[in-house]
Motif scaffolding. Structure first.
Motif, PDB file in Angstrom:
ATOM      1  N   ASN A 126      46.386 -43.908  47.725  1.00 10.02           N
ATOM      2  CA  ASN A 126      47.440 -44.471  46.881  1.00 10.02           C
ATOM      3  C   ASN A 126      48.677 -44.813  47.714  1.00 10.02           C
ATOM      4  N   HIS A 130      50.257 -48.777  48.288  1.00 13.91           N
ATOM      5  CA  HIS A 130      51.535 -49.101  47.645  1.00 13.91           C
ATOM      6  C   HIS A 130      52.528 -49.690  48.653  1.00 13.91           C
ATOM      7  N   ARG A 139      45.046 -48.623  42.853  1.00 11.79           N
ATOM      8  CA  ARG A 139      45.400 -47.289  42.367  1.00 11.79           C
ATOM      9  C   ARG A 139      44.118 -46.482  42.302  1.00 11.79           C
TER      10      ARG A 139
END
Length: 252
Positions: A126, A130, A139
Motif C-alpha cells: 500500500n 500511494h 489498494r
C-alpha cells in the motif's frame, strides 16, 4: 521502477536458504503476479536490488557483510519507491521513526504467524502504490479488513481486481449481509453518485487487490478509460437487478 499493476518485485535477504524459500512461498501465495529474488547476505542483497529494483525488501537482522540497518539506509536513499520489512526482535526503530509512521519501514519480530507477516506485506505494498502524482493507485487488503465503514465520507471509489468483498449493514448486534462483491465490480460508487455518506460496510473476505480512485478524479478517469466506464455500468446494472429481485420476493 516497474508498475505494480504489471509485476510485484520482492527481495528476501536472510542467512538461511530454508527461510528464504519459506518466505518466498508465503509471498507468492499472498500476492499475485509476483517475482521473488533471494539473497544470503547484505552485499548480495544490495547488488540484486541494484540490478532489479524491488518494490518490497524483507531483510533479516542477522544477515552478514552488510547489516540490515545499513542495507535499509542505502535503499531509502534511492529514487526508487521501496518498502522494507526488517525481521528483528528488537530492531533499530529509533533510526526509522518517520518511515515507520508511513509504513515504508516495518519491524517484525520473527516471521510469526503467516497472517501477521502477510499484513506487513499488505501495508508495504500500500505504501509503494500511494504516490501523490498518481490519479489512482492500487489498494491491498488482508482478509477481514474493512475497506468502507457505514457513515464515512465517500472520498474514494474502488474497482475490485482480485479477491472477494462482503457488503453488510449493522443492526445492533446483528449483521445483515447485503451481498458479495467480485472481481471487475465497482465498490462505493453509490455514495459518490448520490453525494451521500457510506450507506453500508464493506469488508474483505479474502486477500484483495483494488484500484482506488479519488472521487473528485472519477469523471476524468472514466473518460480516459472506456473499459472502466463499462465496468461501472455493469456494476450498476447488477445492483439494480438484485434490488428488483429483492422487491419481487417481498411482494410474493
Amino acid at each position: 521502477m516497474a508498475d505494480l499493476e504489471n509485476k510485484r518485485i520482492f527481495l528476501v535477504a536472510t542467512p538461511s536458504l530454508e527461510l528464504n524459500s519459506q518466505l518466498e512461498d508465503v509471498i507468492k501465495n499472498h500476492v499475485s503476479n509476483t517475482t521473488v529474488f533471494t539473497a544470503m547476505d547484505g552485499i548480495e542483497a544490495l547488488r540484486k536490488s541494484e540490478n532489479v529494483p524491488p518494490h518490497v525488501v524483507v531483510v533479516d537482522h542477522q544477515i552478514q557483510k552488510l547489516s540490515a540497518y545499513e542495507l535499509t539506509k542505502k535503499l531509502l536513499l534511492r529514487k526508487d519507491r521501496v518498502a522494507v520489512i526488517i525481521l528483528s526482535p528488537e530492531g533499530e526503530e529509533q533510526a526509522f521513526i518517520d518511515e515507520m509512521v508511513t509504513g515504508q519501514v516495518q519491524f517484525l519480530s520473527g516471521t510469526g504467524k503467516v497472517s501477521v507477516f502477510n499484513s506487513h506485506v499488505t501495508r508495504a505494498l500500500n505504501w509503494v502504490s500511494h504516490e501523490d502524482k498518481s490519479i489512482y493507485h492500487l489498494r491491498f487488503l488482508s482478509p477481514e479488513e474493512h475497506l468502507i465503514k457505514e457513515g464515512d465520507k465517500a472520498d474514494f471509489v474502488y474497482i475490485l481486481k482480485n479477491g472477494e468483498l462482503k457488503a453488510y449493514k449493522q443492526d445492533g448486534e446483528n449483521e445483515i449481509v447485503l451481498g458479495n462483491i467480485f472481481p471487475g465490480e465497482f465498490v462505493g460508487e453509490m455514495a459518490y453518485i448520490n453525494g451521500e455518506a457510506r450507506s453500508a460496510n464493506v469488508i474483505s473476505v479474502t486477500d484483495c487487490e483494488l484500484i482506488e480512485i479519488p472521487a473528485e478524479s472519477l469523471d476524468a478517469v472514466l473518460f480516459s478509460k472506456p473499459a472502466w466506464s463499462k465496468a461501472l455500468l455493469k456494476t450498476l446494472s447488477k445492483r439494480l437487478k438484485n434490488s428488483n429481485e429483492e422487491k419481487a420476493v417481498k411482494v410474493d
